[in-house]
Design a protein around this motif. Sequence first.
Motif, mmCIF file in Angstrom:
data_model
loop_
_atom_site.group_PDB
_atom_site.id
_atom_site.type_symbol
_atom_site.label_atom_id
_atom_site.label_comp_id
_atom_site.label_asym_id
_atom_site.label_seq_id
_atom_site.Cartn_x
_atom_site.Cartn_y
_atom_site.Cartn_z
ATOM 1 N N CYS A 93 0.818 -1.210 0.000
ATOM 2 C CA CYS A 93 0.000 0.000 0.000
ATOM 3 C C CYS A 93 0.848 1.255 0.000
ATOM 4 C CB CYS A 93 -0.932 -0.011 1.213
ATOM 5 S SG CYS A 93 -1.933 -1.511 1.319
ATOM 6 N N GLU A 94 2.149 1.095 0.290
ATOM 7 C CA GLU A 94 3.118 2.178 0.214
ATOM 8 C C GLU A 94 4.406 1.619 -0.359
ATOM 9 O OE1 GLU A 94 3.642 3.718 4.126
ATOM 10 O OE2 GLU A 94 1.871 4.988 4.023
ATOM 11 N N ALA A 95 5.176 2.437 -1.038
ATOM 12 C CA ALA A 95 6.469 1.997 -1.533
ATOM 13 C C ALA A 95 7.408 1.813 -0.347
ATOM 14 C CB ALA A 95 7.053 3.023 -2.507
ATOM 15 N N GLY A 96 8.208 0.744 -0.402
ATOM 16 C CA GLY A 96 9.159 0.497 0.685
ATOM 17 C C GLY A 96 9.315 -0.982 0.939
ATOM 18 N N GLU A 97 10.069 -1.314 2.000
ATOM 19 C CA GLU A 97 10.326 -2.711 2.312
ATOM 20 C C GLU A 97 9.109 -3.346 2.954
ATOM 21 O OE1 GLU A 97 13.886 -3.041 4.581
ATOM 22 O OE2 GLU A 97 15.129 -2.207 2.996
ATOM 23 N N SER A 98 9.025 -4.668 2.875
ATOM 24 C CA SER A 98 7.809 -5.367 3.265
ATOM 25 C C SER A 98 7.890 -6.079 4.600
ATOM 26 C CB SER A 98 7.459 -6.396 2.190
ATOM 27 O OG SER A 98 8.554 -7.277 2.000
ATOM 28 N N SER A 99 9.091 -6.395 5.061
ATOM 29 C CA SER A 99 9.285 -7.063 6.350
ATOM 30 C C SER A 99 8.583 -8.410 6.430
ATOM 31 C CB SER A 99 8.806 -6.156 7.493
ATOM 32 O OG SER A 99 9.519 -4.948 7.505
ATOM 33 N N ILE A 100 8.814 -9.265 5.442
ATOM 34 C CA ILE A 100 8.293 -10.630 5.510
ATOM 35 C C ILE A 100 9.357 -11.494 6.160
ATOM 36 C CG2 ILE A 100 7.357 -12.528 4.170
ATOM 37 C CD1 ILE A 100 7.058 -10.623 1.864
ATOM 38 N N ILE A 117 3.983 -10.396 -5.455
ATOM 39 C CA ILE A 117 4.070 -9.002 -5.021
ATOM 40 C C ILE A 117 3.065 -8.182 -5.834
ATOM 41 C CG2 ILE A 117 5.673 -7.659 -6.371
ATOM 42 C CD1 ILE A 117 7.397 -7.258 -4.167
ATOM 43 N N ALA A 118 2.189 -7.437 -5.124
ATOM 44 C CA ALA A 118 1.151 -6.649 -5.791
ATOM 45 C C ALA A 118 1.220 -5.202 -5.330
ATOM 46 C CB ALA A 118 -0.229 -7.231 -5.478
ATOM 47 N N PRO A 119 1.852 -4.318 -6.116
ATOM 48 C CA PRO A 119 1.899 -2.902 -5.737
ATOM 49 C C PRO A 119 0.534 -2.259 -5.922
ATOM 50 C CG PRO A 119 2.923 -3.238 -7.882
ATOM 51 C CD PRO A 119 2.547 -4.600 -7.375
ATOM 52 N N GLN A 152 3.287 3.088 -12.800
ATOM 53 C CA GLN A 152 4.094 2.198 -11.967
ATOM 54 C C GLN A 152 5.484 2.078 -12.582
ATOM 55 O OE1 GLN A 152 4.211 1.087 -8.717
ATOM 56 N NE2 GLN A 152 2.110 0.450 -9.148
ATOM 57 N N SER A 153 6.533 2.054 -11.754
ATOM 58 C CA SER A 153 7.888 1.990 -12.277
ATOM 59 C C SER A 153 8.696 0.938 -11.533
ATOM 60 C CB SER A 153 8.579 3.362 -12.133
ATOM 61 O OG SER A 153 8.851 3.634 -10.766
ATOM 62 N N LEU A 154 9.842 0.608 -12.101
ATOM 63 C CA LEU A 154 10.733 -0.367 -11.479
ATOM 64 C C LEU A 154 11.175 0.104 -10.102
ATOM 65 C CD1 LEU A 154 12.445 -2.962 -11.658
ATOM 66 C CD2 LEU A 154 14.200 -1.611 -12.830
ATOM 67 N N ALA A 155 11.396 1.403 -9.949
ATOM 68 C CA ALA A 155 11.842 1.939 -8.662
ATOM 69 C C ALA A 155 10.841 1.673 -7.548
ATOM 70 C CB ALA A 155 12.088 3.448 -8.785
#
Length: 264
Positions: free
Chosen positions: A100-107, A116-118, A128-131
């Motif tokens: 729901c936000e760009a960043g690390e996921s902590s799985i 992975i679903a942005p 949507q971009s690679l970054a």
Amino acid sequence: MDPQNNMENEAKMFLSHAKTLRLHTGNIVNRSRLKKKCPCSPSEELQDCIQAALSDWKAATKPPSNDFPDTLDCSIPQPTDAIPPEEREELRVSVKLFLCEAGESSIRDALDSVIIAPTWPLAEGENQSLAHLQPAWEELESLVRSQRIAAIGTSDLDKDLLEQLYTWAQVKPSSNQVNLASCCVMPPDLTAFAKEFDIQLLTHNDPKELMSAATFQEAVQEGTQDLSAAIWRLEWVLRYSIIVKSRGIIKAKGYLVSAGKGSQ
């Protein structure tokens, strides 16, 4: 003091002091409350799960032995059946991570595959971009290397973005989900690229935005009876399922939810 009011006040104290909220719904296959309802959509199922889990957590809340924690774990321990090693090969553990936000996921859990679903909102005219994908993808790659997960997939990437990710990534995407509600036929360029690089194309029926900020705030408010819940900001949702391969039966299913404290 009324015990019910006391528990509600303690729950509100935990929420007011915490900076991060982590919620685990437990195995919803075993939740009789949810079995009585047939949610019309994944969004409604998640909302019902959040409300039920928070309501259960609030009812079991006890005063902290020390200081109030910065990270609040709103999970109710449930009896679980240990999986004997000889049965592990018969089960497939899969996860879909909604960012729901760009960043690390902590799985941190051991899994077979992660999709992975942005889903965070983009500004008008922004694509949507690679970054956007790289931080979470790098974390998942480290879990593949440590053999915590076996494969990583993507969701709703077009051919160009999937190709960029494939070229950049050290651990290549093994699959890409396509929502047939918005695409009745697989795009030919995506199909050709996936075939050339052995990427499995799958279909799904999840909405583009699994849960809006307003719906999440409503679910937290309903579950905790705390009108200040609007300060919480949904970061990511992880949906997992454990399936018996030979029978196609869902043995377990649940959600992990992470939220951070936003501005009032």
